[in-house]
Motif scaffolding. Structure first.
Motif, PDB file in Angstrom:
ATOM      1  N   ILE A  17       5.250  -3.517  -7.314  1.00 30.39           N
ATOM      2  CA  ILE A  17       6.397  -4.345  -6.942  1.00 30.39           C
ATOM      3  C   ILE A  17       6.527  -4.231  -5.427  1.00 30.39           C
ATOM      4  N   GLY A  18       6.449  -5.368  -4.758  1.00 28.03           N
ATOM      5  CA  GLY A  18       6.460  -5.372  -3.295  1.00 28.03           C
ATOM      6  C   GLY A  18       7.836  -5.119  -2.727  1.00 28.03           C
ATOM      7  N   PRO A  19       7.909  -5.002  -1.395  1.00 27.84           N
ATOM      8  CA  PRO A  19       9.173  -4.711  -0.724  1.00 27.84           C
ATOM      9  C   PRO A  19      10.266  -5.739  -1.018  1.00 27.84           C
ATOM     10  N   ASP A  20       9.860  -6.994  -1.304  1.00 25.21           N
ATOM     11  CA  ASP A  20      10.858  -8.033  -1.579  1.00 25.21           C
ATOM     12  C   ASP A  20      11.165  -8.167  -3.073  1.00 25.21           C
ATOM     13  N   GLU A  24       3.111  -7.831  -6.962  1.00 28.58           N
ATOM     14  CA  GLU A  24       1.989  -8.083  -6.074  1.00 28.58           C
ATOM     15  C   GLU A  24       0.710  -7.482  -6.648  1.00 28.58           C
ATOM     16  N   VAL A  25      -0.415  -8.042  -6.206  1.00 23.06           N
ATOM     17  CA  VAL A  25      -1.729  -7.533  -6.611  1.00 23.06           C
ATOM     18  C   VAL A  25      -2.546  -7.275  -5.354  1.00 23.06           C
ATOM     19  N   LEU A  26      -3.316  -6.202  -5.377  1.00 24.02           N
ATOM     20  CA  LEU A  26      -4.175  -5.876  -4.242  1.00 24.02           C
ATOM     21  C   LEU A  26      -5.512  -6.594  -4.401  1.00 24.02           C
ATOM     22  N   LEU A  27      -5.809  -7.455  -3.424  1.00 25.19           N
ATOM     23  CA  LEU A  27      -7.081  -8.156  -3.383  1.00 25.19           C
ATOM     24  C   LEU A  27      -7.710  -7.863  -2.024  1.00 25.19           C
ATOM     25  N   SER A 112     -11.519  -6.136   3.215  1.00 24.46           N
ATOM     26  CA  SER A 112     -10.281  -5.991   3.965  1.00 24.46           C
ATOM     27  C   SER A 112      -9.142  -6.236   2.973  1.00 24.46           C
ATOM     28  N   PRO A 113      -8.532  -5.152   2.427  1.00 23.14           N
ATOM     29  CA  PRO A 113      -7.550  -5.314   1.353  1.00 23.14           C
ATOM     30  C   PRO A 113      -6.177  -5.763   1.853  1.00 23.14           C
ATOM     31  N   ALA A 114      -5.481  -6.514   1.010  1.00 24.17           N
ATOM     32  CA  ALA A 114      -4.119  -6.951   1.316  1.00 24.17           C
ATOM     33  C   ALA A 114      -3.390  -7.228   0.006  1.00 24.17           C
ATOM     34  N   TRP A 115      -2.072  -7.118   0.048  1.00 31.71           N
ATOM     35  CA  TRP A 115      -1.240  -7.405  -1.129  1.00 31.71           C
ATOM     36  C   TRP A 115      -0.903  -8.890  -1.164  1.00 31.71           C
ATOM     37  N   TYR A 116      -0.987  -9.478  -2.361  1.00 28.75           N
ATOM     38  CA  TYR A 116      -0.666 -10.890  -2.559  1.00 28.75           C
ATOM     39  C   TYR A 116       0.349 -11.011  -3.696  1.00 28.75           C
ATOM     40  N   LEU A 121      -0.999 -16.651  -5.996  1.00 28.88           N
ATOM     41  CA  LEU A 121      -2.353 -16.123  -5.783  1.00 28.88           C
ATOM     42  C   LEU A 121      -3.168 -17.056  -4.887  1.00 28.88           C
ATOM     43  N   PRO A 122      -4.054 -16.493  -4.053  1.00 32.92           N
ATOM     44  CA  PRO A 122      -4.883 -17.315  -3.160  1.00 32.92           C
ATOM     45  C   PRO A 122      -6.112 -17.868  -3.889  1.00 32.92           C
ATOM     46  N   LEU A 123      -5.870 -18.587  -4.998  1.00 29.46           N
ATOM     47  CA  LEU A 123      -6.976 -19.011  -5.879  1.00 29.46           C
ATOM     48  C   LEU A 123      -8.000 -19.886  -5.165  1.00 29.46           C
ATOM     49  N   ASP A 124      -7.564 -20.662  -4.166  1.00 29.49           N
ATOM     50  CA  ASP A 124      -8.506 -21.529  -3.451  1.00 29.49           C
ATOM     51  C   ASP A 124      -9.494 -20.732  -2.602  1.00 29.49           C
ATOM     52  N   GLU A 125      -9.187 -19.467  -2.350  1.00 27.62           N
ATOM     53  CA  GLU A 125     -10.070 -18.636  -1.535  1.00 27.62           C
ATOM     54  C   GLU A 125     -10.844 -17.619  -2.379  1.00 27.62           C
ATOM     55  N   MET A 126     -10.663 -17.708  -3.699  1.00 28.29           N
ATOM     56  CA  MET A 126     -11.320 -16.776  -4.609  1.00 28.29           C
ATOM     57  C   MET A 126     -12.504 -17.475  -5.283  1.00 28.29           C
ATOM     58  N   TRP A 127     -13.332 -16.691  -5.993  1.00 25.02           N
ATOM     59  CA  TRP A 127     -14.372 -17.301  -6.813  1.00 25.02           C
ATOM     60  C   TRP A 127     -13.700 -18.310  -7.739  1.00 25.02           C
TER      61      TRP A 127
END
Length: 170
Positions: A17-20, A24-27, A112-116, A121-127
């Motif tokens: 659970i993110g700060p807000d 969130e998921v780590l990708l 380079s990990p980041a929380w999303y 989800l950034p599906l357009d940038e994923m497989w």
């Protein structure tokens, strides 16, 4: 299901659970190798003699510096990828989720990990396959899927999602 691939890999989706207050998921943005530039889950190849669980614990730490207790990982399915136009990319991926881990994500040579936010989800940038099954897994579901990629080796040309609850019926 398609036959077992000689190339066995594993992937994990760590959630929090993110700060807000949003889930969130780590990708990670892949920096090298297959899928370079794509946003991916943490994971990699299962080494000889390793179980998928042992491999994912090692890969998470190698790629993000996070430490996950094997008991905190839940196996939620299997996704099989066929690349008829680039056979050596074909692989079977065991999928894990976890919401407990130790440490803060650090950049590695590979990702380079980041929380999303899970609801964005950034599906357009994923497989291309992720859109078919990742939201289900992140909502607490399971996945058992076969994906075939087309000639561009980037777009899913055919896919079949099986009922994961029927997995052990044969």
């Amino acid at each position: 299901m398609s036959p077992v691939s000689p190339y066995q890999v594993c992937v994990a989706f760590l959630t929090r659970i993110g700060p807000d207050g949003r889930a969130e998921v780590l990708l990670g943005r892949k920096k090298t190798g297959l899928g370079s530039g794509n946003i991916v889950g943490l994971g990699g190849k299962i080494e000889p003699g390793e179980t998928a669980l042992e491999a994912i614990v090692r890969e998470i730490e190698e790629e993000s510096s996070l430490v996950v207790d094997p008991a905190d990982l839940t196996e939620v399915g299997l996704v099989k990828f066929a690349f008829p136009f680039r056979e050596n990319w074909s692989q079977d991926s065991t999928v894990f989720v976890a919401s407990r881990f130790t440490g803060e994500p650090q950049e590695s040579d590979e990702v380079s990990p980041a929380w999303y936010a899970i609801d964005d989800l950034p599906l357009d940038e994923m497989w291309n396959d992720a859109r078919y099954w990742l939201p289900t897994v992140l909502a607490g579901g399971r996945v058992l899927g076969d994906f075939t990629f087309g000639e561009d080796c980037a777009t899913v040309s055919d896919h079949e999602l099986h009922d994961p609850l029927l997995r052990h019926s044969h």
